[in-house]
Enzyme design. Structure first.
Site, PDB file in Angstrom:
ATOM      1  N   ASP A 196      -1.240  -9.991   8.445  1.00 21.18           N
ATOM      2  CA  ASP A 196      -1.112  -9.159   7.043  1.00 21.18           C
ATOM      3  C   ASP A 196      -0.245  -8.045   7.434  1.00 21.18           C
ATOM      4  O   ASP A 196      -0.518  -6.875   7.292  1.00 21.18           O
ATOM      5  CB  ASP A 196      -2.413  -8.718   6.782  1.00 21.18           C
ATOM      6  CG  ASP A 196      -2.480  -8.299   5.192  1.00 21.18           C
ATOM      7  OD1 ASP A 196      -1.332  -8.072   4.437  1.00 21.18           O
ATOM      8  OD2 ASP A 196      -3.436  -8.108   4.668  1.00 21.18           O
ATOM      9  N   HIS A 237      -0.627  -2.360  -4.679  1.00 25.75           N
ATOM     10  CA  HIS A 237      -0.173  -3.287  -5.581  1.00 25.75           C
ATOM     11  C   HIS A 237      -0.101  -2.717  -7.023  1.00 25.75           C
ATOM     12  O   HIS A 237      -0.553  -3.271  -7.918  1.00 25.75           O
ATOM     13  CB  HIS A 237      -0.991  -4.802  -5.688  1.00 25.75           C
ATOM     14  CG  HIS A 237      -0.628  -5.488  -4.323  1.00 25.75           C
ATOM     15  ND1 HIS A 237       0.314  -5.379  -3.559  1.00 25.75           N
ATOM     16  CD2 HIS A 237      -1.518  -6.489  -3.882  1.00 25.75           C
ATOM     17  CE1 HIS A 237       0.165  -6.340  -2.495  1.00 25.75           C
ATOM     18  NE2 HIS A 237      -0.998  -7.038  -2.824  1.00 25.75           N
ATOM     19  N   GLU A 255       5.427 -12.366   0.806  1.00 22.48           N
ATOM     20  CA  GLU A 255       5.946 -11.531  -0.465  1.00 22.48           C
ATOM     21  C   GLU A 255       7.238 -10.779   0.130  1.00 22.48           C
ATOM     22  O   GLU A 255       7.200  -9.667   0.691  1.00 22.48           O
ATOM     23  CB  GLU A 255       4.805 -10.690  -0.671  1.00 22.48           C
ATOM     24  CG  GLU A 255       3.454 -11.182  -0.968  1.00 22.48           C
ATOM     25  CD  GLU A 255       2.550 -10.347  -0.675  1.00 22.48           C
ATOM     26  OE1 GLU A 255       2.145  -9.304  -1.097  1.00 22.48           O
ATOM     27  OE2 GLU A 255       1.728 -10.803   0.433  1.00 22.48           O
ATOM     28  N   HIS A 291       3.194 -12.615  -6.057  1.00 20.40           N
ATOM     29  CA  HIS A 291       2.134 -12.752  -4.573  1.00 20.40           C
ATOM     30  C   HIS A 291       1.477 -14.359  -5.042  1.00 20.40           C
ATOM     31  O   HIS A 291       0.460 -14.466  -4.880  1.00 20.40           O
ATOM     32  CB  HIS A 291       1.016 -11.785  -5.290  1.00 20.40           C
ATOM     33  CG  HIS A 291       0.145 -11.508  -4.103  1.00 20.40           C
ATOM     34  ND1 HIS A 291      -0.350 -12.443  -3.019  1.00 20.40           N
ATOM     35  CD2 HIS A 291      -0.090 -10.473  -3.258  1.00 20.40           C
ATOM     36  CE1 HIS A 291      -1.077 -11.918  -2.255  1.00 20.40           C
ATOM     37  NE2 HIS A 291      -0.805 -10.668  -2.200  1.00 20.40           N
ATOM     38  N   ARG A 299       0.560  -1.268  -0.047  1.00 14.76           N
ATOM     39  CA  ARG A 299      -0.100   0.046   0.019  1.00 14.76           C
ATOM     40  C   ARG A 299       0.750   1.443  -0.065  1.00 14.76           C
ATOM     41  O   ARG A 299       1.768   1.254   0.492  1.00 14.76           O
ATOM     42  CB  ARG A 299      -0.940   0.042   1.354  1.00 14.76           C
ATOM     43  CG  ARG A 299      -2.027  -1.054   1.153  1.00 14.76           C
ATOM     44  CD  ARG A 299      -2.695  -1.159   2.354  1.00 14.76           C
ATOM     45  NE  ARG A 299      -3.779  -2.175   2.226  1.00 14.76           N
ATOM     46  CZ  ARG A 299      -3.442  -3.722   2.244  1.00 14.76           C
ATOM     47  NH1 ARG A 299      -2.255  -4.029   2.554  1.00 14.76           N
ATOM     48  NH2 ARG A 299      -4.488  -4.526   2.102  1.00 14.76           N
TER      49      ARG A 299
HETATM   50  C1  GLA Z   1      -0.972  -8.291   0.184  1.00 12.25           C
HETATM   51  C2  GLA Z   1      -1.684  -7.269   1.246  1.00 12.25           C
HETATM   52  C3  GLA Z   1      -3.081  -7.852   1.747  1.00 12.25           C
HETATM   53  C4  GLA Z   1      -4.203  -8.414   0.472  1.00 12.25           C
HETATM   54  C5  GLA Z   1      -3.285  -9.167  -0.364  1.00 12.25           C
HETATM   55  C6  GLA Z   1      -4.053  -9.496  -1.763  1.00 12.25           C
HETATM   56  O1  GLA Z   1      -0.846  -9.574   0.979  1.00 12.25           O
HETATM   57  O2  GLA Z   1      -1.040  -7.129   2.390  1.00 12.25           O
HETATM   58  O3  GLA Z   1      -3.780  -6.975   2.570  1.00 12.25           O
HETATM   59  O4  GLA Z   1      -4.444  -6.973  -0.059  1.00 12.25           O
HETATM   60  O5  GLA Z   1      -2.218  -8.419  -0.817  1.00 12.25           O
HETATM   61  O6  GLA Z   1      -5.370  -9.720  -1.478  1.00 12.25           O
END
Ligand code: GLA
Length: 382
Positions: free
Chosen positions: A282, A136, A347, A212, A111
């Site tokens: 996350d 992304h 990632e 991803h 983000r």
């Molecule tokens: C990344 C983000 C998550 C989500 C995924 C895609 O991992 O950190 O919050 O948006 O991508 O769904």
């Protein structure tokens, strides 16, 4: 001292897995790469899938659409090969409903707050596609491009596919004409898929490429029983829109300390503000290694199948995402309905929203510089 011991045990673990996948009984050289049609876009463009096969029972299928890793088949502890990533059988599903399954992410992974950043005194506005933020790379990121194929062939290392794209100046709001190659190599004699990015620009810009894949080493069911190790003593905590606050927070005594192998489900329901913001895991972990140094980012072991995944990279952080947005609304390959927490992503990346945090490692790329980034998925059994 404890830190040193932890490091030593990680190295021993890594060594054990590498030994376990030595692939001594080579029948090869049978390594191959084969193209086949995968579908046609609504505007009539052909999409191709490349199947890379090595001599140790590993196969990866990669699309020129989004550079998507559509499947990865690796043996379990009994030697039975199974698919360990989420994805679709049909191109249409990738185009309409993908949550970035297996895709290349660019120009900026994760983000950017309010889709805005400043560079050299100018303000850039990106598409907003995730609450108030840009995620992304924006609405038409690298995951939705048909990449050109530079090369599909056999190298001394193994089958290799090189994809290329040129993102024009202003693409999704980002400055500079960015030329990118993404090279996938499946090692012939080791169950390892390597991805190498290279990029150049003609104007100052920001860049944070990643990949991803959604992994499920058992090939089905929730990932709570998979055992995770992340060699990271801190992470970048977020606000309620998942934008880093700018702090680095120690993981000691929190549900985020994965320095010792821990089942993903063991602490995921704890009463913790960050877990609540993210609906699980996350976040971006700050790996204990000097910036730019290649090293282990994360290790996952599935006790049922015995499969092990190690993710290695030269990136400073890793986003560990526990599949919290999977909700049963997507039916993937072979009819598997993807439920909450049916997969995890790891990632390797620069920290989210780095362009707005001068204290984070820089993501600026200037003309004359070459951006490079290596991500490796190494599979074994234990
Ligand atoms: C990344 C983000 C998550 C989500 C995924 C895609 O991992 O950190 O919050 O948006 O991508 O769904």
């Amino acid at each position: 001292m404890r830190k040193i011991l932890d490091r030593v045990s990680l190295v021993i673990l890594a060594f054990t897995v590498i030994v376990a996948t030595g692939c001594a009984s080579l029948s090869g050289p049978n390594a191959t790469i084969r193209p086949a049609p995968f579908g046609t876009t609504p505007d009539g463009r052909q999409v191709t899938v490349y199947t890379l096969q090595n001599d140790c029972g590993m196969q990866a299928r990669i699309l020129d659409y989004g550079g998507i890793i559509q499947s990865i088949r690796v043996p379990d502890k009994l030697g039975h090969a199974g698919d360990v990533v989420l994805g679709y059988d049909d191109l249409g599903d990738y185009m309409t409903n993908s949550l970035y399954f297996g895709a290349l992410i660019g120009r900026y992974g994760n983000r950017i707050a309010k889709g805005r950043f400043e560079l050299d005194g100018a303000t850039y506005q990106l598409p907003i596609n995730d609450g108030p933020n840009s995620l992304h790379g924006g609405t038409n990121g690298f995951d939705k491009l048909i990449w050109s194929v530079d090369r599909a062939g056999i190298t001394p290392q193994g089958p290799e596919l090189q994809l290329r794209c040129v993102s024009p100046d202003g693409d999704n709001g980002y400055p500079g004409r960015l030329a990118v190659t993404a090279t996938y190599t499946l090692l012939a004699h080791k169950n390892e898929l390597r991805l190498h990015f290279r990029a150049t620009t003609d104007k100052d810009t920001v860049i944070n490429l990643t990949a991803h894949s959604y992994f499920n080493l058992a090939g089905r069911g929730e990932i709570h029983g998979e055992v995770l190790t992340i060699p990271a003593g801190s992470l970048t905590p977020v606000d309620d829109t998942l934008i880093p606050t700018g702090d680095l927070e120690a993981v000691d005594g929190t549900p985020f300390d994965f320095r010792k192998p821990t089942a993903i489900g063991a602490r995921i329901r704890e009463d913790d503000q960050q877990l609540k913001y993210c609906h699980g895991y996350d976040l971006n972990w700050v790996i204990d290694k000097p910036p730019g140094q290649y090293g282990l980012m994360a290790r996952v072991h599935d006790p049922t199948s015995g499969r092990v995944l190690e993710v290695w990279s030269d990136q400073p952080g890793v986003q560990f995402y526990s599949g919290n947005f999977l909700n049963g609304s997507m039916t993937g390959k072979g009819g598997w309905v993807y439920q909450f927490r049916d997969a995890l992503s790891l990632e390797p990346q620069h920290y989210p929203d780095s362009p707005n945090h001068p204290n984070f490692p820089s993501t600026v790329l200037k003309p004359g510089q070459v951006y490079q980034n290596t991500i490796v998925y190494h599979f074994g059994v234990q």
